[in-house]
Write a protein that holds these residues in place. Sequence first.
Motif, PDB file in Angstrom:
ATOM      1  N   LEU A  15       0.835  -1.212   0.000  1.00  8.32           N
ATOM      2  CA  LEU A  15       0.000   0.000   0.000  1.00  8.32           C
ATOM      3  C   LEU A  15       0.867   1.259   0.000  1.00  8.32           C
ATOM      4  O   LEU A  15       0.601   2.220  -0.717  1.00  8.32           O
ATOM      5  CB  LEU A  15      -0.926  -0.009   1.215  1.00  8.32           C
ATOM      6  CG  LEU A  15      -1.951  -1.135   1.248  1.00  8.32           C
ATOM      7  CD1 LEU A  15      -2.566  -1.263   2.632  1.00  8.32           C
ATOM      8  CD2 LEU A  15      -3.036  -0.902   0.198  1.00  8.32           C
ATOM      9  N   GLY A  29       2.395   2.578   4.783  1.00  9.31           N
ATOM     10  CA  GLY A  29       1.150   1.839   4.585  1.00  9.31           C
ATOM     11  C   GLY A  29       0.696   1.246   5.907  1.00  9.31           C
ATOM     12  O   GLY A  29       1.528   0.917   6.758  1.00  9.31           O
ATOM     13  N   TYR A  45      -2.838   4.426   3.115  1.00 10.54           N
ATOM     14  CA  TYR A  45      -1.459   4.785   2.807  1.00 10.54           C
ATOM     15  C   TYR A  45      -1.355   6.311   2.806  1.00 10.54           C
ATOM     16  O   TYR A  45      -2.364   7.014   2.641  1.00 10.54           O
ATOM     17  CB  TYR A  45      -0.985   4.176   1.476  1.00 10.54           C
ATOM     18  CG  TYR A  45      -1.784   4.557   0.265  1.00 10.54           C
ATOM     19  CD1 TYR A  45      -2.799   3.727  -0.206  1.00 10.54           C
ATOM     20  CD2 TYR A  45      -1.526   5.741  -0.434  1.00 10.54           C
ATOM     21  CE1 TYR A  45      -3.535   4.067  -1.337  1.00 10.54           C
ATOM     22  CE2 TYR A  45      -2.271   6.090  -1.560  1.00 10.54           C
ATOM     23  CZ  TYR A  45      -3.263   5.245  -2.006  1.00 10.54           C
ATOM     24  OH  TYR A  45      -3.997   5.586  -3.115  1.00 10.54           O
ATOM     25  N   ALA A  55      -0.957   7.413   6.726  1.00 14.46           N
ATOM     26  CA  ALA A  55      -1.498   6.081   6.434  1.00 14.46           C
ATOM     27  C   ALA A  55      -2.463   5.617   7.525  1.00 14.46           C
ATOM     28  O   ALA A  55      -3.597   5.193   7.224  1.00 14.46           O
ATOM     29  CB  ALA A  55      -0.340   5.089   6.293  1.00 14.46           C
TER      30      ALA A  55
END
Length: 160
Positions: A15, A29, A45, A55
Amino acid sequence: AAGDHEAYLRHALSLAQKSPPKPSNYRVGAVLVNAATNEVLSTGYTLELPGNTHAEQCCFEKLAQQHSLSADDVLPDDVALYTTMEPCSFRLSGNLPCVDRILQIGAAKIRTVYVGVYEPEKFVSDNSGRQKLQDAGIAYVHVPGLEKEILEVATAGHEK
Ligand SMILES: Nc1nc(=O)c(N)c(NC[C@H](O)[C@H](O)[C@H](O)COP(=O)(O)O)[nH]1
Ligand SMILES: [Zn+2]
């Protein structure tokens, strides 16, 4: 199990790679997991949502948006937060740090935070998140093994 922790962090790292690189933050992420069922509850993210978003912040805000409730109303009582970089305890932008967002949701919901790396010294030299989370009764676990990959992704927007 330990293997699962790395798998969730690798998901979070994938991510982080979606985050638009910037010189003034890190590409991170995060994944919220129901630790009792292993169900992924939310992901996020850096800069996923409009504004200067982190995130972890995106994980919570997306959850709240889906249910038009606050995250703590929606979450079950045994949640694990996996984040490639430890939650921030201070943000140079002045926005609410993610540690404070986690504390707002509370230890009755978020039981454990799993981190891939500690925050480097570049922007904030003494991230106090670990102590604050532990003081609130939230377990804090560093999952080793992905440090190099995580930092490469996190700092992609920084001058070399
Ligand atoms: N855990 C974490 N998740 C993130 O998504 C992110 N970007 C950071 N980064 C921490 C760093 O300390 C802050 O990015 C700087 O302090 C600049 O603050 P802003 O991000 O502009 O609020 N840390
Ligand atoms: Zn943050």
